[in-house]
Scaffold this active site. Structure first.
Site, PDB file in Angstrom:
ATOM      1  N   ARG A 176     102.329  56.860  -3.529  1.00  0.00           N
ATOM      2  CA  ARG A 176     102.628  55.729  -4.428  1.00  0.00           C
ATOM      3  C   ARG A 176     103.798  56.040  -5.361  1.00  0.00           C
ATOM      4  O   ARG A 176     103.779  55.677  -6.539  1.00  0.00           O
ATOM      5  CB  ARG A 176     101.399  55.337  -5.267  1.00  0.00           C
ATOM      6  CG  ARG A 176     100.216  54.897  -4.465  1.00  0.00           C
ATOM      7  CD  ARG A 176     100.460  53.624  -3.655  1.00  0.00           C
ATOM      8  NE  ARG A 176      99.281  53.330  -2.878  1.00  0.00           N
ATOM      9  CZ  ARG A 176      99.066  53.831  -1.652  1.00  0.00           C
ATOM     10  NH1 ARG A 176      99.975  54.595  -1.046  1.00  0.00           N
ATOM     11  NH2 ARG A 176      97.968  53.560  -0.997  1.00  0.00           N
ATOM     12  N   SER A 226      94.163  48.072  -6.212  1.00  0.00           N
ATOM     13  CA  SER A 226      93.624  49.265  -6.883  1.00  0.00           C
ATOM     14  C   SER A 226      94.405  49.485  -8.169  1.00  0.00           C
ATOM     15  O   SER A 226      95.628  49.603  -8.142  1.00  0.00           O
ATOM     16  CB  SER A 226      93.774  50.493  -5.992  1.00  0.00           C
ATOM     17  OG  SER A 226      93.020  50.309  -4.823  1.00  0.00           O
ATOM     18  N   GLU A 296      98.007  52.851 -11.206  1.00  0.00           N
ATOM     19  CA  GLU A 296      98.885  52.536 -10.077  1.00  0.00           C
ATOM     20  C   GLU A 296      99.699  51.284 -10.411  1.00  0.00           C
ATOM     21  O   GLU A 296     100.856  51.138 -10.006  1.00  0.00           O
ATOM     22  CB  GLU A 296      98.051  52.291  -8.808  1.00  0.00           C
ATOM     23  CG  GLU A 296      98.906  51.937  -7.603  1.00  0.00           C
ATOM     24  CD  GLU A 296      98.136  51.964  -6.294  1.00  0.00           C
ATOM     25  OE1 GLU A 296      97.273  52.856  -6.118  1.00  0.00           O
ATOM     26  OE2 GLU A 296      98.401  51.106  -5.442  1.00  0.00           O
TER      27      GLU A 296
HETATM   28  C1  LIG Z   1      94.343  42.242  -3.225  1.00  0.00           C
HETATM   29  C2  LIG Z   1      95.362  43.350  -3.264  1.00  0.00           C
HETATM   30  C3  LIG Z   1      95.301  44.377  -2.333  1.00  0.00           C
HETATM   31  C4  LIG Z   1      96.245  45.397  -2.356  1.00  0.00           C
HETATM   32  N1  LIG Z   1      96.146  46.408  -1.424  1.00  0.00           N
HETATM   33  C5  LIG Z   1      97.047  47.399  -1.445  1.00  0.00           C
HETATM   34  C6  LIG Z   1      96.972  48.460  -0.482  1.00  0.00           C
HETATM   35  O1  LIG Z   1      96.116  48.484   0.389  1.00  0.00           O
HETATM   36  N2  LIG Z   1      97.905  49.457  -0.560  1.00  0.00           N
HETATM   37  C7  LIG Z   1      98.885  49.463  -1.495  1.00  0.00           C
HETATM   38  O2  LIG Z   1      99.706  50.404  -1.512  1.00  0.00           O
HETATM   39  N3  LIG Z   1      98.983  48.484  -2.416  1.00  0.00           N
HETATM   40  C8  LIG Z   1      98.094  47.448  -2.406  1.00  0.00           C
HETATM   41  N4  LIG Z   1      98.200  46.444  -3.333  1.00  0.00           N
HETATM   42  C9  LIG Z   1      99.241  46.507  -4.371  1.00  0.00           C
HETATM   43  C10 LIG Z   1     100.582  45.809  -4.014  1.00  0.00           C
HETATM   44  O3  LIG Z   1     100.379  44.769  -3.069  1.00  0.00           O
HETATM   45  C11 LIG Z   1     101.594  46.805  -3.477  1.00  0.00           C
HETATM   46  O4  LIG Z   1     101.878  47.814  -4.412  1.00  0.00           O
HETATM   47  C12 LIG Z   1     102.900  46.111  -3.073  1.00  0.00           C
HETATM   48  O5  LIG Z   1     103.705  47.018  -2.385  1.00  0.00           O
HETATM   49  C13 LIG Z   1     103.677  45.571  -4.269  1.00  0.00           C
HETATM   50  O6  LIG Z   1     104.721  44.731  -3.780  1.00  0.00           O
HETATM   51  P1  LIG Z   1     105.276  43.516  -4.652  1.00  0.00           P
HETATM   52  O7  LIG Z   1     106.367  42.870  -3.917  1.00  0.00           O
HETATM   53  O8  LIG Z   1     104.169  42.633  -5.069  1.00  0.00           O
HETATM   54  O9  LIG Z   1     105.852  44.302  -5.888  1.00  0.00           O
HETATM   55  P2  LIG Z   1     105.844  43.831  -7.414  1.00  0.00           P
HETATM   56  O10 LIG Z   1     104.433  43.866  -7.917  1.00  0.00           O
HETATM   57  O11 LIG Z   1     106.587  42.568  -7.572  1.00  0.00           O
HETATM   58  O12 LIG Z   1     106.668  45.025  -8.091  1.00  0.00           O
HETATM   59  C14 LIG Z   1     106.158  46.359  -8.083  1.00  0.00           C
HETATM   60  C15 LIG Z   1     107.293  47.285  -8.533  1.00  0.00           C
HETATM   61  O13 LIG Z   1     108.304  47.278  -7.519  1.00  0.00           O
HETATM   62  C16 LIG Z   1     109.573  46.961  -8.074  1.00  0.00           C
HETATM   63  N5  LIG Z   1     110.317  46.203  -7.066  1.00  0.00           N
HETATM   64  C17 LIG Z   1     109.882  45.119  -6.358  1.00  0.00           C
HETATM   65  N6  LIG Z   1     110.832  44.713  -5.500  1.00  0.00           N
HETATM   66  C18 LIG Z   1     111.900  45.547  -5.665  1.00  0.00           C
HETATM   67  C19 LIG Z   1     113.198  45.651  -5.066  1.00  0.00           C
HETATM   68  N7  LIG Z   1     113.592  44.813  -4.114  1.00  0.00           N
HETATM   69  N8  LIG Z   1     114.025  46.627  -5.500  1.00  0.00           N
HETATM   70  C20 LIG Z   1     113.638  47.500  -6.466  1.00  0.00           C
HETATM   71  N9  LIG Z   1     112.424  47.453  -7.079  1.00  0.00           N
HETATM   72  C21 LIG Z   1     111.558  46.503  -6.674  1.00  0.00           C
HETATM   73  C22 LIG Z   1     109.265  46.125  -9.320  1.00  0.00           C
HETATM   74  O14 LIG Z   1     110.313  46.197 -10.268  1.00  0.00           O
HETATM   75  C23 LIG Z   1     107.984  46.800  -9.820  1.00  0.00           C
HETATM   76  O15 LIG Z   1     108.280  47.946 -10.607  1.00  0.00           O
HETATM   77  C24 LIG Z   1      97.263  45.395  -3.336  1.00  0.00           C
HETATM   78  C25 LIG Z   1      97.339  44.336  -4.259  1.00  0.00           C
HETATM   79  C26 LIG Z   1      96.413  43.323  -4.223  1.00  0.00           C
HETATM   80  C27 LIG Z   1      96.511  42.192  -5.209  1.00  0.00           C
END
Ligand SMILES: Cc1cc2nc3c(=O)[nH]c(=O)nc-3n(C[C@H](O)[C@H](O)[C@H](O)COP(=O)(O)OP(=O)(O)OC[C@H]3O[C@@H](n4cnc5c(N)ncnc54)[C@H](O)[C@@H]3O)c2cc1C
Length: 301
Positions: A176, A226, A296
């Site tokens: 992560r 998580s 996380e």
């Molecule tokens: C129901 C549920 C289940 C989940 N299950 C998992 C799982 O199994 N495994 C897991 O690892 N995670 C899980 N997650 C967490 C989440 O989905 C992941 O961490 C996902 O990768 C975040 O992506 P996002 O686009 O939503 O990022 P965001 O939440 O929008 O951003 C997260 C971070 O990434 C940065 N960021 C986003 N896009 C960019 C870009 N293009 N360039 C630079 N920085 C960027 C943002 O600035 C921020 O700091 C879960 C979440 C939920 C709600």
């Protein structure tokens, strides 16, 4: 910080900009006060121009993917929020491998891989984030991590406006974590190397992972997945459950009864509720087990 000038400049660039847009509409937690400005660039040119305009007006910006790992302050964000969901990079270098723009959802990417008969990404099916957010977090599940299937990450340097390419080794991925947490580079797109596979078998594995999620996770309530990382040698959810914390509630935030690793918004939760609950959980787990839980979720203030 001259947000009025920034607003006018961005409008002049053809970007639709929202003012005081509640971030609760853009996060899976459904929590967060207003972003001073919010825009969805559709091209790299628009994204680079927006960042340059921020530099000229001395205004900060924050990049947001699908907001599924974000906890935004109740007071909001005094910055331009750049959502990547509409971002398309059409000039990407064409390769044999699978390619994705940063704003594409991981589930859509998995479906494309399946249709192309490419295996290796099944574990990511059901992670609700974007490709860019997934790479930033090195998202993973069921023994897989994005770093295992990446070949290269294409980036925008916010200081020079130039694009670049980063190898997996240079991106310094860990559990992560990635170098993108430190180097401010914006992820534009990603190239994947996958193995050939039978689409029906790939689809069956994806559905199996999805069924496991539905079975174990509180997908009916807003959350950020998580909330804590897995500490070395233990599982956060098992530690929290073992301390009897399932159902512990502060305001509208509660430790999920279904999966103790999730904090859920049971109605009207604020960022302050979630942070207070996280602290209460961390303190109890530390006192009862000696384990230190690290968040996380990314907190935007
Ligand atoms: C129901 C549920 C289940 C989940 N299950 C998992 C799982 O199994 N495994 C897991 O690892 N995670 C899980 N997650 C967490 C989440 O989905 C992941 O961490 C996902 O990768 C975040 O992506 P996002 O686009 O939503 O990022 P965001 O939440 O929008 O951003 C997260 C971070 O990434 C940065 N960021 C986003 N896009 C960019 C870009 N293009 N360039 C630079 N920085 C960027 C943002 O600035 C921020 O700091 C879960 C979440 C939920 C709600």
């Amino acid at each position: 910080m001259d947000f009025n000038r920034l607003f006018n400049t961005l409008n002049g660039e053809g970007l639709k900009v929202l003012q005081h847009e509640p971030m609760s509409r853009h996060t899976s937690f459904q929590i967060g006060g207003p972003a001073r400005l919010l825009a969805r660039p559709t091209s790299i040119k628009q994204l680079a121009a927006a960042i340059e305009a921020c530099r000229q007006t001395d205004c900060p910006y924050r990049v947001v993917g699908r907001g599924t790992n974000l906890l935004v302050d109740d007071a909001g964000i005094e910055a331009l929020v750049l959502l990547t969901s509409d971002l398309v990079w059409e000039d990407y270098p064409h390769h044999e491998e699978l390619w994705a723009s940063a704003g594409e959802s991981l589930s859509s990417l998995c479906n494309r891989a399946k249709a192309a008969g490419l295996s290796g990404l099944e574990f990511a099916y059901g992670i609700p984030g974007s490709v860019g957010g997934g790479v930033y977090m090195n998202a993973g599940a069921y023994g897989g991590e994005l770093k295992d299937v990446l070949t290269a990450v294409y980036t925008l340097d916010p200081h020079t406006g130039g694009t670049g390419v980063m190898s997996v080794t240079a991106a310094d991925f860990g559990y992560r974590r990635s170098l993108f947490m430190e180097n401010e580079q914006i992820i534009l797109g990603v190239r994947f190397t996958l193995m050939s596979g039978d689409p029906a078998e790939i689809g069956a594995r994806m559905e199996d992972y999805m069924a496991r999620r539905r079975n174990k996770q509180p997908l009916d309530l807003p959350s950020a997945g998580s909330i804590f990382k897995r500490p070395k040698g233990a599982y956060a959810a098992a530690l929290i459950d073992g301390c009897g914390l399932k159902g512990l509630r502060i305001g509208g935030a509660a430790v999920s009864e279904k999966h103790a690793g999730f904090i859920v918004n049971v109605g009207g939760a604020t960022c302050a509720d979630v942070l207070a609950l996280m602290e209460a959980v961390r303190r109890t787990v530390r006192e009862q087990t000696g384990y230190e839980l690290e968040p996380e979720v990314r907190v935007f203030r």
